[in-house]
Design a protein around this motif. Sequence first.
Motif, PDB file in Angstrom:
ATOM      1  N   ILE A  17      26.219  46.885  35.731  1.00 45.35           N
ATOM      2  CA  ILE A  17      26.096  47.996  36.672  1.00 45.35           C
ATOM      3  C   ILE A  17      24.925  47.765  37.620  1.00 45.35           C
ATOM      4  O   ILE A  17      25.023  48.011  38.825  1.00 45.35           O
ATOM      5  N   TRP A  18      23.813  47.285  37.073  1.00 45.74           N
ATOM      6  CA  TRP A  18      22.567  47.236  37.823  1.00 45.74           C
ATOM      7  C   TRP A  18      22.201  45.865  38.364  1.00 45.74           C
ATOM      8  O   TRP A  18      21.601  45.771  39.435  1.00 45.74           O
ATOM      9  N   MET A  19      22.546  44.806  37.638  1.00 42.27           N
ATOM     10  CA  MET A  19      21.977  43.486  37.907  1.00 42.27           C
ATOM     11  C   MET A  19      22.978  42.523  38.557  1.00 42.27           C
ATOM     12  O   MET A  19      24.179  42.616  38.306  1.00 42.27           O
ATOM     13  N   PRO A  20      22.463  41.597  39.352  1.00 40.73           N
ATOM     14  CA  PRO A  20      23.322  40.505  39.830  1.00 40.73           C
ATOM     15  C   PRO A  20      23.812  39.670  38.647  1.00 40.73           C
ATOM     16  O   PRO A  20      23.286  39.762  37.532  1.00 40.73           O
ATOM     17  N   ILE A  21      24.787  38.850  38.885  1.00 40.47           N
ATOM     18  CA  ILE A  21      25.379  38.039  37.833  1.00 40.47           C
ATOM     19  C   ILE A  21      24.330  37.123  37.195  1.00 40.47           C
ATOM     20  O   ILE A  21      23.423  36.619  37.875  1.00 40.47           O
ATOM     21  N   ASN A  22      24.418  36.967  35.869  1.00 44.74           N
ATOM     22  CA  ASN A  22      23.511  36.114  35.075  1.00 44.74           C
ATOM     23  C   ASN A  22      22.077  36.656  35.005  1.00 44.74           C
ATOM     24  O   ASN A  22      21.147  35.898  34.694  1.00 44.74           O
ATOM     25  N   VAL A  23      21.887  37.942  35.289  1.00 46.12           N
ATOM     26  CA  VAL A  23      20.569  38.564  35.177  1.00 46.12           C
ATOM     27  C   VAL A  23      20.669  39.698  34.158  1.00 46.12           C
ATOM     28  O   VAL A  23      21.619  40.481  34.183  1.00 46.12           O
ATOM     29  N   THR A  24      19.703  39.772  33.252  1.00 45.97           N
ATOM     30  CA  THR A  24      19.692  40.815  32.230  1.00 45.97           C
ATOM     31  C   THR A  24      18.371  41.576  32.292  1.00 45.97           C
ATOM     32  O   THR A  24      17.436  41.178  33.003  1.00 45.97           O
ATOM     33  N   TRP A  25      18.291  42.662  31.488  1.00 51.31           N
ATOM     34  CA  TRP A  25      17.064  43.445  31.456  1.00 51.31           C
ATOM     35  C   TRP A  25      15.904  42.628  30.883  1.00 51.31           C
ATOM     36  O   TRP A  25      14.732  42.908  31.194  1.00 51.31           O
ATOM     37  N   THR A 291      21.728  47.734  53.507  1.00 47.99           N
ATOM     38  CA  THR A 291      22.277  48.008  52.177  1.00 47.99           C
ATOM     39  C   THR A 291      23.769  47.695  52.075  1.00 47.99           C
ATOM     40  O   THR A 291      24.258  47.315  51.009  1.00 47.99           O
ATOM     41  N   LEU A 292      24.497  47.845  53.170  1.00 45.80           N
ATOM     42  CA  LEU A 292      25.944  47.617  53.138  1.00 45.80           C
ATOM     43  C   LEU A 292      26.316  46.177  53.457  1.00 45.80           C
ATOM     44  O   LEU A 292      27.223  45.604  52.836  1.00 45.80           O
ATOM     45  N   TYR A 293      25.634  45.585  54.426  1.00 47.01           N
ATOM     46  CA  TYR A 293      26.054  44.302  54.990  1.00 47.01           C
ATOM     47  C   TYR A 293      25.253  43.125  54.455  1.00 47.01           C
ATOM     48  O   TYR A 293      25.819  42.112  54.020  1.00 47.01           O
ATOM     49  N   GLN A 294      23.944  43.243  54.454  1.00 45.51           N
ATOM     50  CA  GLN A 294      23.109  42.099  54.104  1.00 45.51           C
ATOM     51  C   GLN A 294      23.249  41.631  52.657  1.00 45.51           C
ATOM     52  O   GLN A 294      23.136  40.423  52.402  1.00 45.51           O
ATOM     53  N   PRO A 295      23.491  42.505  51.652  1.00 46.98           N
ATOM     54  CA  PRO A 295      23.630  42.005  50.281  1.00 46.98           C
ATOM     55  C   PRO A 295      24.748  40.983  50.100  1.00 46.98           C
ATOM     56  O   PRO A 295      24.687  40.158  49.186  1.00 46.98           O
ATOM     57  N   THR A 296      25.752  41.015  50.949  1.00 49.65           N
ATOM     58  CA  THR A 296      26.863  40.063  50.814  1.00 49.65           C
ATOM     59  C   THR A 296      26.423  38.628  51.093  1.00 49.65           C
ATOM     60  O   THR A 296      27.118  37.687  50.706  1.00 49.65           O
ATOM     61  N   TYR A 297      25.284  38.456  51.745  1.00 40.45           N
ATOM     62  CA  TYR A 297      24.769  37.111  51.999  1.00 40.45           C
ATOM     63  C   TYR A 297      24.065  36.540  50.766  1.00 40.45           C
ATOM     64  O   TYR A 297      23.853  35.330  50.680  1.00 40.45           O
ATOM     65  N   SER A 299      24.909  37.616  47.446  1.00 41.39           N
ATOM     66  CA  SER A 299      25.777  37.632  46.274  1.00 41.39           C
ATOM     67  C   SER A 299      27.210  37.862  46.722  1.00 41.39           C
ATOM     68  O   SER A 299      27.485  38.761  47.533  1.00 41.39           O
ATOM     69  N   THR A 300      28.107  37.057  46.199  1.00 44.09           N
ATOM     70  CA  THR A 300      29.526  37.210  46.543  1.00 44.09           C
ATOM     71  C   THR A 300      30.215  38.224  45.634  1.00 44.09           C
ATOM     72  O   THR A 300      31.360  38.588  45.878  1.00 44.09           O
ATOM     73  N   THR A 301      29.514  38.674  44.581  1.00 42.68           N
ATOM     74  CA  THR A 301      30.080  39.663  43.653  1.00 42.68           C
ATOM     75  C   THR A 301      29.128  40.858  43.568  1.00 42.68           C
ATOM     76  O   THR A 301      28.242  40.898  42.709  1.00 42.68           O
ATOM     77  N   PRO A 302      29.283  41.832  44.444  1.00 42.80           N
ATOM     78  CA  PRO A 302      28.393  43.007  44.418  1.00 42.80           C
ATOM     79  C   PRO A 302      28.480  43.742  43.081  1.00 42.80           C
ATOM     80  O   PRO A 302      29.553  43.879  42.495  1.00 42.80           O
ATOM     81  N   VAL A 303      27.333  44.191  42.596  1.00 45.10           N
ATOM     82  CA  VAL A 303      27.298  44.928  41.337  1.00 45.10           C
ATOM     83  C   VAL A 303      27.760  46.365  41.582  1.00 45.10           C
ATOM     84  O   VAL A 303      27.849  46.828  42.732  1.00 45.10           O
ATOM     85  N   ILE A 304      28.033  47.093  40.495  1.00 45.92           N
ATOM     86  CA  ILE A 304      28.515  48.466  40.620  1.00 45.92           C
ATOM     87  C   ILE A 304      27.479  49.339  41.320  1.00 45.92           C
ATOM     88  O   ILE A 304      27.827  50.254  42.080  1.00 45.92           O
ATOM     89  N   ALA A 305      26.203  49.058  41.071  1.00 45.42           N
ATOM     90  CA  ALA A 305      25.147  49.855  41.704  1.00 45.42           C
ATOM     91  C   ALA A 305      25.227  49.786  43.227  1.00 45.42           C
ATOM     92  O   ALA A 305      24.830  50.730  43.925  1.00 45.42           O
ATOM     93  N   TYR A 306      25.751  48.686  43.753  1.00 44.03           N
ATOM     94  CA  TYR A 306      25.915  48.549  45.205  1.00 44.03           C
ATOM     95  C   TYR A 306      26.758  49.697  45.753  1.00 44.03           C
ATOM     96  O   TYR A 306      26.429  50.302  46.772  1.00 44.03           O
TER      97      TYR A 306
END
Length: 381
Positions: A17-25, A291-297, A299-306
């Motif tokens: 939900i919160w983190m990019p792929i391969n990132v944990t708390w 917040t809408l456009y730049q994160p796609t640069y 990460s190709t897989t937006p998290v749910i928090a996005y």
Amino acid sequence: MAQILKTLNSWFWWENIWMPINVTWAHFVDRDGLVFPKPHQLYATIPYAFVLLIIRFFSERYVAIPLAKALGIKNVRRVKPQPNPVLESYFRECSKHPSQSEIQGLAKKCNCTVRLVEKWFRRRRNLEIPTVLRKFQEAFWRFSFYLASSIAGFIFLYDKPWFYDIWQTWVGYPFQTLLPSQYWYYMAEISFYWSLLFTLGIDNKRKDFLAHVIHHLAAIGLMSGSWCGNYVRLGTLVMFVHDTADFWLEAAKMFNYAHWEKTCNILFIIFSIAFFITRIILFPFWILRATLYQPTYYSTTPVIAYFLFNGQLLILQGLHLYWGYLIFKILRRFIFLKDLKDDRSDEEEEDSVTDNEEESTKNGNKNGCGSSKHLLNSSHH
């Protein structure tokens, strides 16, 4: 029950939900000079909110009241209506603005004149409208906070690269260290909106009351969520963009209550310009773009928090458009009619009961409007 809460908690803090792929708390443990925001730190905003309420109490009493008197605002004592169980019951359960036929019926029922019933309802309605001094105190507190937070926000941000190049908000994400200035900026802002929620029931109520509730909840949700997801750089920009217009509005209100018409008009025009620049231009085309456009640069897989955060930001932008429409209406009326009245606020009605009528109601004469004293106290909880 405990198992259900534990399951809900694990779902809420699920990394996907919160983190990019391969990132944990586990990656957000302080290390090597890096400090990260921690969700449990948000609990401190509740006691901080009560600290702000204490500061508000003393500032309103010992700064706002003397300032109001210096500006010519007097603490006008409201005239209370005579206790009348029938009229009080009708006021609470049926209508605060009875029609003429209803007033005539109530006058017969109470053995009063129609005029005295009209006076009673007018005075009773006035009791539910804050005095001008109370409105001034509230505006002063908001002005003080928004001005202080705007100055602090500029001091915290002016030397940061993301203040000038918003792409820098994503450089190094999510492993961006938390600065002390960012911590206190967040704590102060979230605590302030908690304090506003705590006092919604006693603050001056306006017609856009529901919009304010939604705004405060959205603001707390957004700031808390951005804290947990370490979107702190963007969060500080959002807070700064909002506060820089608001203190102009509160200043205009204060001078409006003091009947400094020209000063009020100038301040409101400045606020309107600042509002449209920050909320209608900068927020959608600068913040929302980031917040809408730049994160796609990044990460190709937006998290749910996005989607959660951007949904709330779009709701906030919807409120901006709604308030922008109200401001535009006020400005249009000011330009064409020279009237700078805020439609959201109720105004006190004139009370022109004569001395003879007042004396007759006090003496409880033949019109029958008198009643026992304790009913008056029980009707104003």
